[in-house]
Design a protein around this motif. Structure first.
Motif, short mmCIF file in Angstrom:
data_model
loop_
_atom_site.label_atom_id
_atom_site.label_comp_id
_atom_site.label_asym_id
_atom_site.label_seq_id
_atom_site.Cartn_x
_atom_site.Cartn_y
_atom_site.Cartn_z
N THR A 60 22.69 -0.93 -6.55
CA THR A 60 21.58 -1.85 -6.34
C THR A 60 20.27 -1.08 -6.24
O THR A 60 20.18 -0.09 -5.50
N ARG A 61 19.28 -1.54 -6.96
CA ARG A 61 17.95 -0.93 -6.92
C ARG A 61 17.05 -1.84 -6.10
O ARG A 61 17.13 -3.07 -6.20
N TYR A 62 16.17 -1.22 -5.32
CA TYR A 62 15.31 -1.97 -4.40
C TYR A 62 13.83 -1.67 -4.68
O TYR A 62 13.46 -0.55 -5.02
N TRP A 63 13.04 -2.71 -4.51
CA TRP A 63 11.58 -2.61 -4.59
C TRP A 63 11.05 -2.86 -3.18
O TRP A 63 11.11 -3.97 -2.66
N LEU A 64 10.57 -1.79 -2.55
CA LEU A 64 10.15 -1.84 -1.16
C LEU A 64 8.63 -1.84 -1.11
O LEU A 64 7.98 -1.01 -1.75
N SER A 65 8.06 -2.75 -0.35
CA SER A 65 6.60 -2.85 -0.36
C SER A 65 6.06 -3.19 1.02
O SER A 65 6.76 -3.74 1.88
N PHE A 66 4.80 -2.84 1.18
CA PHE A 66 4.03 -3.28 2.35
C PHE A 66 2.60 -3.49 1.87
O PHE A 66 1.99 -2.58 1.30
N ALA A 67 2.08 -4.68 2.11
CA ALA A 67 0.71 -5.01 1.72
C ALA A 67 -0.03 -5.50 2.96
O ALA A 67 0.51 -6.30 3.74
N GLY A 68 -1.26 -5.02 3.14
CA GLY A 68 -2.02 -5.45 4.31
C GLY A 68 -3.43 -4.92 4.29
O GLY A 68 -3.95 -4.49 3.24
N PHE A 69 -4.06 -4.91 5.46
CA PHE A 69 -5.45 -4.47 5.57
C PHE A 69 -5.71 -3.92 6.97
O PHE A 69 -4.93 -4.16 7.90
#
Length: 705
Positions: A548-557
């Motif tokens: 399994t391949r994962y796309w890990l993200s964090f978006a913010g300010f």
């Protein structure tokens, strides 16, 4: 009676006519003789005296950082040739006498070819028969590739080549090569050139190629007094300079943070974008990809082109639509029954990440985002938009997550969020009953990181969506000739109260939700944002290929109470563990802390005490200039160290302690090539000092601050 004696005058006229006729016949005959019998001779004369219209390339414009530092500039490179019809070849004795010395010298400078290969190559050019029948090429390449100025001067010192070019025939063509003082920093955004053909390959180099390139000039070449003279007809117009929004310090900080985390988690890809909230200025953009040899480098601008299912960072857009439409109340009164973390939705099971631990039971909207509940988000969207899914998609378009940003970079790919369609035979466009709930949590869509960040930046900017800006102005001879002001794509993506509510919720995600790893350790400022962890399809479009391949993200300010910067970090990896908050959130924290630290300015007097020592640290190398400056400032430097060991011209020098400029100079003047890693001063070198120099060998210099 006539005054003229006709008998005397007419014979004279006839004589003149006969002479002129004979002269005309002679001219025509001579012309015919030249066109036939002497044709080859005069063609050779034409080759020597003809006028050539030669384009003259201008200097390519520079690409500058936001504070005027050079990120890409032009330096001269040369291709070297021989004219074997020059005057020195009227008798080949001098050439044949010097040929062995020439080939030995060329072999020392270009060890890729042997002395015998150089001899065979040069003799081939000397004996070549041209189209006009002359023996000897007039433009025979001595070396197949371009060389820098230092190498050119070394070749020019060789026997025979050191004579006048009109005598020896040794000449060169000058080109403008692209130099990047900061190495690979923001490489895919600034751009890369195809060096051999002076053509832009990608990035701003390609997007602004027509402006950076300038306009070619034109010169005529004419032989005057046995010399070839260049007569300028149209002078070249140099290219303009462009000023980008990239901040070199922030870019370096972001790249280091991404690479360190990729190494820690054995990641495949890392993307980070840092944007100024009010203007949309992109201050840093990182695109790291693991290469075959295991190192990380910028090969593709994934930040603008890698469309994939974004995962849970998309839940903010879904619930923003529901809150803005008023289908759910904007307070904590609306409760969602998530149960034990497993819920059936149209024949498929929707699960929360903690379903094995009993789920979250009853939670409100704010808590849904704090813990990133799949069930909570999909239940709300399916319940209130299940009968009219097009209204939900229209809402997504309204809040800007689907906006085409129209970026000035080749390769940008706009998002794909499809409208409901149950009649199409195209599987990628078909809308089933499960599409809506799974789309609401970030699946069944295709969005590049830059679009996700533009959406979060709009939330930080009180609802105003800005177009990401990469270039602020164009300069010509230091004067501004064009400016690119900030562009507003949407004045308001949602109601004011909805935006304020979402800002508060995103702050709580970090302070008391799954985004805790993104919170700064210093507690000097607050961060707001959302985590995302999504499974992504393999190269065959499937999710269940065994790994399994994962796309890990964090978006913010940040800072959360008065946003100045927005940021997104995305990492791709294979296998567990995989956590958007625990991995991408850590990179986000490092970037946020570093950026805020750069903005902290303190007066020296505030920290001065009686034990403070203010002695500048001067790197090793040619210290004449620094010594002069320190003496003029009245600063007493530290005692000079013992005189270093002196190494000969054919020995590798010791450059530890030197800055990059002095170290590179010392290496290249001995014929070594240099690869620099890091910044600051040299702490180690791959080839030990004192070793015999092997020309063309690369010496790795490792630097640190």
């Amino acid at each position: 009676m006539s005054k003229f004696n006709t008998r005397k005058v007419m014979p004279r006229y006839f004589a003149i006519i006969i002479v002129l006729t004979l002269l005309g016949v002679a001219i025509v005959g001579k012309a015919f003789y030249i066109m036939t019998a002497q044709k080859d001779y005069w063609l050779r004369v034409q080759d020597q005296l003809k006028h050539d219209s030669i384009p003259v390339k201008p200097s390519r414009g520079n690409i500058l950082s936001c504070d005027g530092q050079l990120m890409a500039s032009s330096i001269p490179e040369y291709k070297i040739y021989m004219d074997f019809q020059a005057s020195a070849f009227e008798s080949d004795s001098l050439w044949l006498m010097k040929l062995d010395s020439i080939c030995m010298g060329l072999n020392d400078i270009f060890p890729e070819m042997s002395k015998e290969e150089f001899r065979q190559h040069l003799e081939e050019g000397r004996l070549k028969v041209t189209k006009s029948g002359a023996v000897g090429s007039r433009h025979w390449p001595v070396w197949k590739r371009r060389i820098n100025y230092n190498t050119y001067t070394e070749v020019k010192k060789l026997p025979f080549f050191n004579m006048s070019k009109y005598k020896s025939g040794f000449h060169c063509e000058e080109f403008n090569a692209r130099n990047r003082p900061f190495g690979s920093l923001a490489q895919r955004t600034v751009g890369v050139m195809f060096g051999e053909i002076d053509s832009a390959r990608c990035g701003l180099e390609l997007s602004f190629d027509s402006l950076l390139r300038g306009q070619n000039g034109l010169v005529h070449r004419q032989k005057v007094l046995n010399k070839i003279m260049n007569i300028t007809e149209t002078p070249p117009v140099d290219g303009v300079d462009i000023v980008t929004t990239i901040d070199v310090g922030m870019q370096d900080l972001a790249e280091r943070a991404v690479i360190e985390e990729l190494k820690e988690i054995n990641g495949e890809m890392g993307v980070a974008i840092l944007m100024e909230v009010k203007t949309g200025d992109v201050k840093a953009i990182v695109n790291m990809l693991r290469m075959e040899d295991g190192r990380y480098a910028e090969a593709i601008n994934s930040a603008i082109s890698y469309r994939c299912e974004p995962g849970s960072v998309f839940k903010v857009a879904s619930l923003l639509v529901a809150l803005d439409d008023g289908v759910i109340p904007g307070d904590t009164s609306y409760v969602i029954h998530t149960g034990s973390g497993v819920m059936e939705m149209h024949g498929r099971w929707m699960k929360d990440h903690n379903w094995r631990r009993g789920g979250y039971q009853d939670i409100n909207i704010a808590r849904t985002l704090e813990v990133s509940s799949n069930i909570g988000t999909s239940y709300v969207i399916d319940k209130f938009y299940g009968g009219h899914p097009e209204k939900y998609v229209q809402g997504l378009y309204r809040v800007g997550i689907h906006e085409d940003l129209k970026l000035p970079l080749v390769g940008y790919r706009a998002p794909i969020i499809r409208m409901p369609d149950t009649k199409t035979t195209d599987r990628s466009k078909y809308w089933s009953k499960t599409t809506l709930p799974w789309m609401s949590i970030g699946y069944e869509t295709q969005i590049a990181p830059i679009n996700t960040l533009a959406f979060y930046n709009a939330i930080a900017n009180d609802g105003k969506m800005m177009q990401p800006r990469f270039v602020t102005k164009i300069l010509k001879d230091g004067e501004t000739v064009r400016e690119f002001p900030p562009v507003v794509l949407k004045e308001r993506i949602a109601k004011e109260e909805t935006i304020t509510m979402m800002q508060t919720i995103l702050e709580h995600v970090v302070s008391q939700g799954l985004g805790r790893k993104a919170a700064p350790l210093s507690k000097a400022f607050k961060v707001a944002g959302k985590t995302g962890t999504a499974q992504i399809a393999d190269e065959h479009g499937g999710y269940h290929s065994g790994t399994t391949r994962y796309w890990l993200s964090f978006a913010g300010f940040f800072p959360a109470d008065n946003p100045r910067y927005s940021c997104i970090v995305c990492l791709r990896k294979t296998g567990l563990p995989a956590s958007g908050g625990g991995m991408s959130g850590v990179v986000f924290r490092h970037i946020a802390e570093g950026v805020m630290a750069q903005n902290v300015k303190r007066l020296v007097d505030d920290v001065r005490d009686s034990t403070s020592v203010f002695t500048p640290d001067v790197k090793a190398g040619d210290d004449a200039s620094s010594s002069y400056v320190l003496s003029r400032l009245g600063v007493k430097g530290k005692p000079a160290p013992a005189k270093p060991v002196s190494y000969g011209k054919y020995q590798v020098p010791d450059v530890t302690g030197m800055g990059a400029r002095d170290a590179v100079y010392e290496m290249e003047r001995r014929g070594l090539k240099v690869a620099i890693h890091g910044r600051g001063k040299v702490v180690s070198q791959s080839i030990p000092a004192g070793k015999a120099v092997e020309r063309g060998v690369v010496c790795e210099l490792y630097m640190d601050i």
